[in-house]
Design an enzyme around this catalytic site. Structure first.
Site, short mmCIF file in Angstrom:
data_model
loop_
_atom_site.label_atom_id
_atom_site.label_comp_id
_atom_site.label_asym_id
_atom_site.label_seq_id
_atom_site.Cartn_x
_atom_site.Cartn_y
_atom_site.Cartn_z
N LYS A 45 -30.59 3.97 17.32
CA LYS A 45 -31.60 3.92 18.62
C LYS A 45 -31.03 2.66 19.89
CE LYS A 45 -34.52 2.91 15.19
NZ LYS A 45 -33.73 3.10 13.99
N GLU B 35 -29.39 12.63 19.95
CA GLU B 35 -30.25 13.38 20.09
C GLU B 35 -31.04 12.78 18.69
OE1 GLU B 35 -32.20 16.64 20.50
OE2 GLU B 35 -33.84 15.97 19.49
N VAL C 265 -34.10 10.06 17.52
CA VAL C 265 -35.38 9.85 17.96
C VAL C 265 -35.27 11.18 16.49
CG1 VAL C 265 -37.36 10.57 18.28
CG2 VAL C 265 -36.12 8.95 19.88
N ASP D 10 -39.33 -0.15 14.53
CA ASP D 10 -38.66 1.41 14.29
C ASP D 10 -39.46 2.12 15.39
OD1 ASP D 10 -36.72 3.20 13.39
OD2 ASP D 10 -37.95 3.95 12.59
N LYS E 56 -38.39 3.64 18.89
CA LYS E 56 -38.61 5.28 19.66
C LYS E 56 -39.34 5.66 20.68
CE LYS E 56 -37.04 5.90 14.67
NZ LYS E 56 -37.28 6.58 13.36
N GLY F 241 -32.90 11.31 6.88
CA GLY F 241 -31.74 12.12 6.07
C GLY F 241 -30.40 12.18 6.21
#
Lengths: 363, 363
Positions: free
Chosen positions: B128, B152, B155, B223, B227, B325
């Site tokens: 980010k 991509e 976010v 965080d 974003k 993940g």
């Protein structure tokens, strides 16, 4: 700067909304999208047909009450829709098909699409019938003639469902799709949960403009069945026919059923789904399902619709948005035209669109 | 058939998962996507660096326990990460940046990205920091060198958020974005609703692998703040700096608050949002919001994240999916590589991807 000449087949709510967008935003499209749009023909079952290869002046048509519009007597006008002649002979780049169509054989839209593709014209349509019943034939026909066949609006109006699967999920396997794809039945289920009986809920849905005068296709799931076919065939490559998709509607659900489910943390939803079996074939169905509250589709209420893509690498990705609406469906046609532009005529696939959006907004 | 040589910068969970995908699915990528992938360099703070311009054999690296991996002593290996040298001098097509990075200055990722773009290499990153803090500088740098900068995964991991806005919503105006973009805080809010106290909920989130050892950035909203900056700048063209995005986390919400909200039909969610003001500027914030149950984001629970795009023509379109993940984030990198391929090297923007998927599935 490219220009596309459009033939609008059907001048009901959707194509009229597209004409309104073109009339109101044509300059902005030119700036943001790199092309202009001109309507050179309009046909309509009631209004007849109107052709002007120099571009139809849309303002007076849009000022008229829809029911009172008649093209007879106008220069280039006729009381006869002349669909076949207009589609085949008028020099349009894109045929925009948005007629009322029979869901059993897809006509007259299916013939409209065939004529257009055979004469080397791109087609965009919001009609489920031709896509569900003859999608692969029509895509083959388009490829043979070097043109595009686009139909984002056949599923969830302008909400980008098909294009999410086609363009944004490459490199993973979509193992199944599941959707709430009919706003009327979804609204009615919500009313049942509040204790309203089905006939009253249907009347309310009609009063709100969600349901057709004959709500059978919404309530019995036939509308969703066609959308499941489209998703199964387009996203999972299934090659299903209508009889391959079992279909149960919501008429068997009572307010008591709906309320009992809520008390158990469940919500009845009319779910259309398709999933790949271990042998590679695809199973597809439409049926009411009592979804647990945490399910991605359980919170989708009223006129909002959604499709969940189950994938191997990403788990479930869900896209929700409007399932219907004049302008929302007209936007699907615009998104199809953008896709045609990017595919056939843009120097570069995606950067210009984004770059222009950035610059426009920064100003 | 194209081939891309990759330099993997950082060999933690994400780039390791990408290497696993390449090792396990390389043939399938070739068939479906029209390119092959080869790793020619790997650098890692702990493992050092490894270079083989003929292609690194990934299998033995992936067989080793992550903590025990050392490149020192291998042919082409070194105990020193040699990031600057690897990024600038090793002949890779794409630099894949996935290091641990300081959110205050975006380093070391920001330098990595600059070095790569300056040496004419495409970059994809899941970090980010560089995107939020220096996105427009880096995009300009990429354009100057004729290469792509794709992100991509910055976010919502591989869930296609930025690309939905960039590619599928052309021709309409996005007036605002609203998202649940942090799985840890979203999980914790769900636990608070069940009456669990914050410290216990944090411990449970850590046990489930959602929360970092230091969960401050998740709980205090930092965080999400990054974003929101990315969405505001990329989707709304806002040009915001970090201090322009007000930020309140969830540490002030008690189990009592969460349960009181539920009894009123509301759910507390940590919402990041950006919206265009009437004067054209953009207001952005991170704050807990008690959303009504029918809100598009109210049903987004646990590790699932979502972003809603508010638009002029389509109303609200919402995309939900995994927010984190290893494999899900590695898929974001693969989707970036696909975008680079489509942008620079494919004959045709989207049709091949879709066509091949169809044929593969039909078989």
């Amino acid at each position: 700067m490219g220009r596309y000449d459009l033939a609008l087949i059907g001048f009901g709510g959707v194509n009229r909304a597209l004409a309104e967008l073109i009339a109101a935003r044509g300059d902005r499209f030119a700036e943001e999208l790199g092309f202009t749009l001109r309507v050179v023909a309009i046909t309509d079952l009631r209004a007849g047909s109107l052709v002007d290869t120099a571009g139809i002046d849309l303002a007076p048509l849009l000022a008229a009450e829809p029911g009172e519009l008649s093209f007879a007597g106008l220069p280039g006008g006729s009381a006869d829709p002349r669909n076949k002649w207009v589609i085949r002979e008028v020099p349009a780049d894109i045929v925009v098909e948005a007629t009322f169509t029979n869901p059993n054989d897809g006509e007259p839209a299916l013939s409209h699409v065939r004529w257009a593709l055979e004469s080397g014209k791109h087609v965009c349509t919001t009609n489920k019938g031709p896509v569900a019943l003859a999608g692969s034939e029509l895509k083959r026909l388009a490829a043979e003639h070097g043109v595009s066949f686009e139909f984002e609006g056949s599923v969830l109006s302008g909400t980008p469902i098909l294009r999410t699967a086609q363009r944004l999920l490459g490199g993973l396997e979509i193992t199944g799709v599941q959707g709430i794809m009919n706003g009327t039945s979804n609204y009615i289920l919500g009313r049942l949960e509040e204790g309203v009986e089905l006939p009253t809920a249907v009347t309310q849905a009609q009063e709100l403009g969600y349901a057709e005068a004959d709500p059978t296709a919404d309530i019995e799931g036939h509308d969703v069945q066609l959308k499941v076919m489209i998703l199964a065939n387009e996203v999972l490559g299934a090659g299903l026919r209508r009889e391959d998709v079992s279909c149960t509607g919501i008429s068997g659900i009572t307010p008591q059923d709906a309320q009992d489910a809520i008390s158990k943390g469940l919500r009845w939803k009319l779910v259309g789904s398709a999933a790949r079996r271990p042998d590679g074939t695809v199973e597809a169905r439409v049926a009411p399902v009592a979804l647990p509250a945490h399910h991605a589709l359980a919170g989708i209420s009223g006129p909002v619709n959604a499709v969940a893509f189950h994938t191997d690498l990403l788990g479930t990705v869900t896209v929700s948005g409007p399932g219907a609406g004049r302008t929302e469906t007209a936007y699907a046609l615009l998104s199809d035209i953008i896709a045609i532009h990017q595919h056939h005529h843009a120097d570069d696939d995606t950067a210009p669109l984004h770059r222009v959006l950035q610059e426009t907004h920064r100003g």
